[in-house]
Motif scaffolding. Structure first.
Motif, PDB file in Angstrom:
ATOM      1  N   GLU A 149      27.913  36.690  15.168  1.00  0.00           N
ATOM      2  CA  GLU A 149      27.636  37.580  14.041  1.00  0.00           C
ATOM      3  C   GLU A 149      26.626  36.950  13.084  1.00  0.00           C
ATOM      4  O   GLU A 149      25.708  37.623  12.601  1.00  0.00           O
ATOM      5  CB  GLU A 149      28.933  37.929  13.318  1.00  0.00           C
ATOM      6  N   ASN A 163      22.950  38.438  12.138  1.00  0.00           N
ATOM      7  CA  ASN A 163      22.511  38.617  10.749  1.00  0.00           C
ATOM      8  C   ASN A 163      21.219  37.851  10.467  1.00  0.00           C
ATOM      9  O   ASN A 163      20.351  38.335   9.739  1.00  0.00           O
ATOM     10  CB  ASN A 163      23.616  38.209   9.778  1.00  0.00           C
ATOM     11  N   ASN A 176      18.511  39.852  12.088  1.00  0.00           N
ATOM     12  CA  ASN A 176      18.290  41.060  11.295  1.00  0.00           C
ATOM     13  C   ASN A 176      17.373  40.767  10.105  1.00  0.00           C
ATOM     14  O   ASN A 176      16.528  41.591   9.747  1.00  0.00           O
ATOM     15  CB  ASN A 176      19.609  41.634  10.787  1.00  0.00           C
TER      16      ASN A 176
END
Length: 185
Positions: free
Chosen positions: A164, A168, A171
């Protein structure tokens, strides 16, 4: 205990947190070959996380690098980053530089637009995310469905917290590229 079932459940949970869909592929040959994939949207861009892993002798699970990618809007855009090795440093091979010494002394890069590369690595958090991760790779490549920017890392498929964080981090890079019209928002 880490099993294929717990892995599937953990990845399903991650897909839900990313507001995406999870797919699990299984192929039985001599060993159990599996692939997990999450597809989600980030600021309107299609994102794909995938990882392949194998269950061999007993319950031992081996895995390949995890990948995350997004399709590029500008198909002529190139960004490839590599960790400098001994010979790069010794001979000071000609390479582009960002102007940030903490990055430039550890990495070389090629980019079709140096301004974009400098903008991506302007934030120390982004530079640190690359510098302090010994196994991260970031590049643009051609795939059968178009040109993508792809980041890979050596993350255990059971470590969904690290996956995760990896998503992120990517992103954030995609968001910068969206602002520069390299990826559609």
């Amino acid at each position: 205990m880490n099993t294929l079932e717990t892995l599937r459940e953990d990845w399903k949970g991650l897909a839900q947190r990313l507001d995406g869909t999870f797919k699990f592929y299984e192929n039985m040959v001599n060993v159990a070959f599996n692939s997990a994939k999450i597809v989600y949207k980030f600021n309107g861009s299609d994102m794909v996380i995938r990882q392949e892993y194998f269950q061999g002798n007993g319950d031992r699970i081996s895995y390949k690098y995890i990948e995350i990618e997004s399709i590029l809007f500008k198909t002529d855009f190139v960004l490839n980053i590599w960790r400098l090795d001994y010979f790069d440093k010794l001979f000071s091979r000609k390479r582009k530089k960002t102007g940030f010494s903490d990055f430039d002394c550890n990495f070389g890069f090629e980019c079709s637009n140096e301004i974009i590369a400098v903008e991506i690595f302007k934030e120390s958090a982004v530079r640190d995310g690359v510098i302090y991760n010994q196994t991260i790779l970031l590049n643009t490549i051609e795939k059968e469905y178009g040109k993508v920017i792809c980041m890979k890392d050596n993350i255990n498929p059971f470590d969904v917290t690290a996956i995760e964080k990896f998503a992120n981090f990517f992103n954030g890079i995609v968001e910068k590229l969206q602002k520069m019209d390299v990826i559609k928002a």
